[in-house]
Design a protein around this motif. Structure first.
Motif, PDB file in Angstrom:
ATOM      1  N   TYR A  64       0.919  -1.276  -0.018  1.00 21.06           N
ATOM      2  CA  TYR A  64      -0.381  -0.061  -0.165  1.00 21.06           C
ATOM      3  C   TYR A  64       1.345   1.441   0.102  1.00 21.06           C
ATOM      4  O   TYR A  64       2.027   1.219   0.529  1.00 21.06           O
ATOM      5  N   SER A 105       0.522   5.481   0.872  1.00 23.91           N
ATOM      6  CA  SER A 105       0.020   6.202   1.940  1.00 23.91           C
ATOM      7  C   SER A 105       0.132   7.326   1.333  1.00 23.91           C
ATOM      8  O   SER A 105       1.233   7.580   0.333  1.00 23.91           O
ATOM      9  N   THR A 152      -5.179  13.528   1.347  1.00 20.31           N
ATOM     10  CA  THR A 152      -6.178  12.479   1.578  1.00 20.31           C
ATOM     11  C   THR A 152      -7.083  13.314   0.841  1.00 20.31           C
ATOM     12  O   THR A 152      -7.732  12.774  -0.322  1.00 20.31           O
ATOM     13  N   THR A 181       4.295   9.194   5.559  1.00 24.08           N
ATOM     14  CA  THR A 181       3.822   7.442   5.167  1.00 24.08           C
ATOM     15  C   THR A 181       2.454   8.212   6.961  1.00 24.08           C
ATOM     16  O   THR A 181       2.914   8.894   7.631  1.00 24.08           O
ATOM     17  N   HIS A 209      -1.359   7.866   8.944  1.00 27.05           N
ATOM     18  CA  HIS A 209      -2.075   6.934   9.242  1.00 27.05           C
ATOM     19  C   HIS A 209      -3.797   7.170   9.075  1.00 27.05           C
ATOM     20  O   HIS A 209      -3.476   8.256   8.783  1.00 27.05           O
ATOM     21  N   CYS A 217      -6.454   6.406   4.332  1.00 22.82           N
ATOM     22  CA  CYS A 217      -5.478   7.624   3.318  1.00 22.82           C
ATOM     23  C   CYS A 217      -4.958   6.659   2.531  1.00 22.82           C
ATOM     24  O   CYS A 217      -3.823   7.184   2.026  1.00 22.82           O
ATOM     25  N   LYS A 218      -4.843   5.538   2.302  1.00 21.79           N
ATOM     26  CA  LYS A 218      -3.738   4.303   1.243  1.00 21.79           C
ATOM     27  C   LYS A 218      -4.563   3.840   0.281  1.00 21.79           C
ATOM     28  O   LYS A 218      -5.741   3.529   0.088  1.00 21.79           O
TER      29      LYS A 218
END
Length: 438
Positions: A140, A142, A147, A170, A172, A175-176
């Motif tokens: 994946y 980010s 986002t 990257t 959390h 958002c991937k």
């Protein structure tokens, strides 16, 4: 094929990736920091050579380097530029105009939380160019700082062309994007765009102090960009247990997290996490974002949805405006007869914050512009209504604050005249009589 082999199979030069784009493509480029420079340079080369024609490029807050690339002046008659929110590039281009005095940039009026739906359902965008972080062990990427609308467009089945940049943090949250969704990968290690902080004036500090006094411990914050929000953040350093639910994560908000002022402990949703949809600032902000579990990025159709914002008790929204008329309506996007910025997320948070339990929506501005020659509080707006008078809650200038809720038109006029610059109050009172507000 292994993940590594699949990655290598999709990796190519920027020129090869740009060659995949057909004529008449409806292309979306990442907002602000996520603008992919190598890809946009290659796309500009194709447009300039005449091998790509009829394309439309949808942009929001294009960064300065775009003006020397895909949004260069010599390409304006070869690619259609549609702005979702003007920045300096669009303002400069708009000022050029053409022989018919038409703007070289088209403006699409839209609230920020609606942009993903507009791009995917109404405009049927077919290509997304965006910068992402390097692939993780699970395959994946980010979206890092951005986002916002990128996630929804990436998930809509478009031609997805990414520029992998190790400088992109990257992050959390939701958002991937998976390797399987990506059409082409271009690797490019360059520094991210940085936005220097604007110097704060005494008026900024005065407004910041007024707003900070309205913020209770345990409140949840949304801040716009600029000197006034930075001043508010600086004035909040002695508060406790604040939360963050904001479209923009700024350096000012990060400093509150680092100081322990923000811990998100009292948020009913995303407890213990600061929520944002895009980030913009200096390198220290990007470093702080990287692999930080206390921060979560989510798509703008979620973060900016008024009903989601309203779930945060004691929500405090702070945004700037260009003009406020004597009825409380705000023009936050139009200046000197031209588009200056856009609706963005202002109305999203104005409505969401007021709907929250104990929430306050605050519109802030200096009392004057043009070095004191022009009042920002006016009898009539010179441009479109960004925030309707029925939605405006609290207006703040360096002379104080006025609550519009529960006030008649005449009461609003008197309250706003009271926080206007003294040099313009008599003139504004005459304007109020002409409007029959008094």
């Amino acid at each position: 094929m292994s993940t590594t082999e699949n990655y290598r199979a999709k990796t190519m030069t920027a020129a090869q990736a740009a060659a995949l784009i057909p004529d008449d493509a409806k292309m979306v480029v990442g907002l602000g920091v996520s603008y992919p420079p190598a890809l946009m340079d290659a796309l500009a080369d194709r447009v300039r050579s005449g091998t790509l024609t009829g394309g439309t490029l949808y942009c929001m807050l294009a960064c300065a380097i775009a003006s020397k690339s895909i949004l260069a002046p010599d390409l304006h008659d070869r690619i259609r530029h549609v702005s979702l929110f003007h920045g300096g590039v669009e303002r400069s281009t708009d000022a050029l105009r053409n022989d018919t005095m038409q703007s070289l940039v088209e403006t699409l009026p839209v609230q920020f939380h609606q942009i993903p739906r507009i791009l995917t359902e109404h405009l049927h965008a077919d290509t997304l160019f965006v910068t992402v972080s390097p692939m993780d062990a699970d395959g994946y990427f980010s979206l890092g700082t951005n986002t916002d609308y990128a996630l929804a467009v990436a998930r809509s089945g478009v031609r997805l062309v990414v520029e992998v940049n190790p400088a992109m943090p990257t992050v959390h949250g939701d958002c991937k994007i998976p390797l399987s969704a990506i059409t082409a990968i271009v690797e490019n290690h360059v520094p991210l765009v940085q936005i220097p902080a604007l110097p704060r004036t005494s008026n900024d500090e005065a407004i910041g102090a007024i707003i900070a006094d309205m913020v209770e411990d345990g409140a949840c914050l949304q801040m716009g960009i600029g000197a006034v929000p930075d001043a508010v953040c600086a004035a909040l350093m002695h508060h406790r247990n604040l939360g963050i639910h904001t479209e923009l994560l700024s350096p000012g908000l990060v400093r509150l997290i680092q100081a322990g002022v923000v811990d998100n402990s009292r948020k009913p949703i995303h407890t213990g996490r600061s929520v944002f949809t895009f980030a913009m600032g200096d390198q220290s902000l990007y470093d702080f974002l990287h692999d930080n579990p206390a921060l979560e990025a989510h798509p703008v159709e979620y973060v900016n949805a008024p009903h989601v914002i309203a779930r945060n008790d004691r929500m405090i929204s702070v945004n700037a405006t260009i003009q406020v008329d004597l009825s409380g309506a705000c023009n936050s996007e139009h200046m000197n007869g031209r588009q200056y910025s856009g609706t963005g997320g202002q109305l999203d948070f104005v409505r969401g914050a007021y709907a929250a339990k104990g929430g306050r929506s605050i519109i802030a501005c200096h009392s004057t512009a043009a070095k004191g020659k022009v009042s920002r509080i006016v009898p009539w707006l010179d441009g479109p209504v960004t925030t309707p008078r029925t939605d405006t809650h609290i207006v703040v200038t360096e002379y104080g604050w006025a609550d519009m809720k529960g006030k008649t038109l005449s009461e609003r006029a008197r309250a706003l005249i009271g926080i206007a610059h003294p040099d313009f109050r008599e003139e504004l009172e005459r304007g109020a009589f002409e409007r029959r507000l008094l």
